[in-house]
Design an enzyme around this catalytic site. Sequence first.
Site, PDB file in Angstrom:
ATOM      1  N   GLU A 114     -46.231 -24.929   8.123  1.00  0.00           N
ATOM      2  CA  GLU A 114     -45.993 -24.680   6.787  1.00  0.00           C
ATOM      3  C   GLU A 114     -47.081 -26.042   5.891  1.00  0.00           C
ATOM      4  O   GLU A 114     -47.600 -26.421   7.044  1.00  0.00           O
ATOM      5  CB  GLU A 114     -44.816 -25.668   6.633  1.00  0.00           C
ATOM      6  CG  GLU A 114     -43.547 -24.373   6.060  1.00  0.00           C
ATOM      7  CD  GLU A 114     -42.463 -24.583   6.005  1.00  0.00           C
ATOM      8  OE1 GLU A 114     -41.898 -25.437   5.610  1.00  0.00           O
ATOM      9  OE2 GLU A 114     -41.287 -23.450   6.482  1.00  0.00           O
ATOM     10  N   HIS A 238     -40.823 -25.445  -6.430  1.00  0.00           N
ATOM     11  CA  HIS A 238     -41.628 -24.938  -4.921  1.00  0.00           C
ATOM     12  C   HIS A 238     -42.528 -23.899  -5.462  1.00  0.00           C
ATOM     13  O   HIS A 238     -41.908 -22.857  -6.712  1.00  0.00           O
ATOM     14  CB  HIS A 238     -40.608 -23.452  -4.175  1.00  0.00           C
ATOM     15  CG  HIS A 238     -40.719 -23.365  -2.860  1.00  0.00           C
ATOM     16  ND1 HIS A 238     -41.736 -22.279  -2.735  1.00  0.00           N
ATOM     17  CD2 HIS A 238     -40.798 -23.769  -1.866  1.00  0.00           C
ATOM     18  CE1 HIS A 238     -41.829 -22.165  -1.640  1.00  0.00           C
ATOM     19  NE2 HIS A 238     -41.277 -22.838  -0.479  1.00  0.00           N
ATOM     20  N   ARG A 284     -47.193 -28.169  -1.073  1.00  0.00           N
ATOM     21  CA  ARG A 284     -46.379 -28.341  -2.550  1.00  0.00           C
ATOM     22  C   ARG A 284     -46.745 -28.610  -4.309  1.00  0.00           C
ATOM     23  O   ARG A 284     -46.848 -27.290  -4.263  1.00  0.00           O
ATOM     24  CB  ARG A 284     -44.924 -27.892  -2.198  1.00  0.00           C
ATOM     25  CG  ARG A 284     -44.364 -27.067  -1.901  1.00  0.00           C
ATOM     26  CD  ARG A 284     -43.073 -27.352  -1.357  1.00  0.00           C
ATOM     27  NE  ARG A 284     -42.800 -26.334  -0.217  1.00  0.00           N
ATOM     28  CZ  ARG A 284     -41.638 -26.799   0.688  1.00  0.00           C
ATOM     29  NH1 ARG A 284     -40.607 -27.392   0.172  1.00  0.00           N
ATOM     30  NH2 ARG A 284     -41.572 -25.919   1.749  1.00  0.00           N
ATOM     31  N   HIS A 345     -36.412 -26.862  -6.762  1.00  0.00           N
ATOM     32  CA  HIS A 345     -36.689 -26.828  -5.851  1.00  0.00           C
ATOM     33  C   HIS A 345     -35.940 -27.634  -4.429  1.00  0.00           C
ATOM     34  O   HIS A 345     -35.290 -27.476  -4.178  1.00  0.00           O
ATOM     35  CB  HIS A 345     -37.948 -25.877  -5.104  1.00  0.00           C
ATOM     36  CG  HIS A 345     -37.871 -25.725  -3.271  1.00  0.00           C
ATOM     37  ND1 HIS A 345     -36.233 -24.531  -2.843  1.00  0.00           N
ATOM     38  CD2 HIS A 345     -37.901 -26.222  -2.398  1.00  0.00           C
ATOM     39  CE1 HIS A 345     -36.527 -24.785  -1.567  1.00  0.00           C
ATOM     40  NE2 HIS A 345     -37.264 -25.462  -1.102  1.00  0.00           N
ATOM     41  N   ARG A 380     -41.808 -34.282  -0.333  1.00  0.00           N
ATOM     42  CA  ARG A 380     -41.173 -33.740   0.232  1.00  0.00           C
ATOM     43  C   ARG A 380     -42.248 -32.811   1.149  1.00  0.00           C
ATOM     44  O   ARG A 380     -42.958 -32.046   0.292  1.00  0.00           O
ATOM     45  CB  ARG A 380     -40.327 -33.171   0.036  1.00  0.00           C
ATOM     46  CG  ARG A 380     -39.150 -32.546   1.196  1.00  0.00           C
ATOM     47  CD  ARG A 380     -37.769 -32.535   1.191  1.00  0.00           C
ATOM     48  NE  ARG A 380     -37.991 -31.058   0.477  1.00  0.00           N
ATOM     49  CZ  ARG A 380     -37.771 -29.769   1.057  1.00  0.00           C
ATOM     50  NH1 ARG A 380     -38.202 -29.969   1.986  1.00  0.00           N
ATOM     51  NH2 ARG A 380     -38.104 -28.465   0.275  1.00  0.00           N
TER      52      ARG A 380
END
Length: 549
Positions: A114, A238, A284, A345, A380
């Site tokens: 990811e 997100h 992100r 998110h 995060r």
Amino acid sequence: MDPDFLVIGSGLAGLTFALRAAEQGSVLVVSKDRLPESATHYAQGGIASVWSADDSFDAHVEDTLIAGAGLCHRDLVALVVREGPERIRDLIALGTSFSRRETRDDPEYDLGQEGGHSHRRILHASDATGREIMRALVAAVRATPNILVLERHLAIDLITDATECPTAQSCSCWGAYVLDRDGGRVHTVRARATLLATGGAGKVYLYTSNPDIATGDGIAMACRAGVPIGNMEFIQFHPTCLYHPAAKSFLISEALRGEGAVLRRPDGTPFMAAYDARAELAPRDVVARAIDSEMKVRGYDCVYLDISHQPREFVIGRFPTIHARCLQYGIDLTKEPIPVVPAAHYCCGGAMTDANGATNIRRLYAAGEVAMTGLHGANRLASNSLLEALVLGHRAGTHALEVVRANPRTPPPLPPWNPGGATDSDESVVVTQNWDEIRRVMWNYVGIVRSNRRLDRALRRILALQEEILRYYWDFTITGDLIELRNLALVAELIIVSAIKRKESRGLHHNIDYPSLAATAADTVVWPGERFVPDAQFRASLDRRRAPA
Ligand code: FAD
Ligand code: SIN
């Protein structure tokens, strides 16, 4: 209603704590919906942990620190990363079945990739990791005799032993008032230690990947009780939620980008490489801002995520849930790109705790998304939140056991909840109207890109709404919706105030009036008593309810 340990919330953090605490005490788990209903249940991508021989703790720490943009607490990051594999082995021992590489008999787990991760290190159960983790945890909790579960029971407020708790560091938490959503009764729960594990606050935004339970209740309860609240400006959006009128909050996992999916404009051109050299695998915040810019500058309603170039069998085998769900909306991701937009998110901030999940109030813990431990900093890293909930849930359980063993004090008698003169409301439209307005204000003024003027406007609106909500809260019989609305309004205030305090752009917080990084990096803290609608006013309302009839 007199357990040793009260656990508020039944996601990964809450149930991990419950299983640990139940080794030596009685545990009551209250959950405002059915037991499995939680953000954990919907987690798709997986849980990050150093698992393969070519990976290292140092690399995972480094990736976390880079994503966190200078605000992660390094020691805490190292601790969580190092304890991750052992805790994941606990989950496996409970029966969680993570995907294997080729077949179920292959001894090697399939590790996903990811954004922001330098190695493949995401353990997953195809694309429904949370559902599998919750299946195993719920079964274990139900099989543990000294854990009692109360579903559809919603915690309203914590009970501490000092009226001036916010200034006195020495007060203790002895339980909480809990509303039975179906019976309407409010229970007074007395406990030797209490855990807040209520998850995040995505519902404060109009568009979110979060389930309905994510109304920031624990953050609001902690704030009212006198816990400092940290880094609330860092709301993670997100990049890819399904854009379809009939699809509510459906996430398209970042793992698709990990397997080669490309973000495209409506005319088919890819655009991520123009924003970041890591393209689709940038962290992100970078991807969400790039999509936001494409949509605002070029006037698109959405962009497209395309994995149709990968073999059909691979796509269906790796992403069966997403494939089936998209098909329900007439989108076949093996053949065509998926329309996506960013949505709120994850809440990186929350109730501040130490490395054991302990807050500044004795016998009060917070773990999981409700907490701010220092792991995530300003952004995060993908799949680090399940890891945090697991490691900190376990550590908090261990610490609470030690505290209760060392100080086996019986909780003092607690005043029962008093409904006062509250009458039933005949205007529940007030709740829906205010709820809707908060979420729109937050989406329009406190979203992915912020400005001083928008933040100022948002604060004024939210404070006006708070006055109205508080009045309503005092005058009418309490309901689950009203409690959640009151909490959402407070969480909105905390996000805006924190955003106003930060005079720079860092990680997830981007303010066009302060576009660069400040010279020094520091957490934003909203201290007890620092709020615009003061705690005293809230406490007065509670005192009124608690006063003898
Ligand atoms: P939750 O799992 O949200 O549980 C909160 C619990 O508290 C629920 O049981 C709720 O009912 C209860 N509760 C709330 N308020 C009250 C109250 N007042 N009284 C009683 N009970 C209450 N993270 C990853 O690391 N990897 C992923 O792949 C991933 N995918 C995600 C996909 C989606 C769609 C979403 C929404 C999030 C995802 N995340 C992922 C984030 C991650 O799932 C959450 O951060 C994590 O599960 C939070 O766990 P938790 O135990 O803190 O809270
Ligand atoms: C996802 O699957 O994209 C969500 C992962 C996360 O939130 O960490």
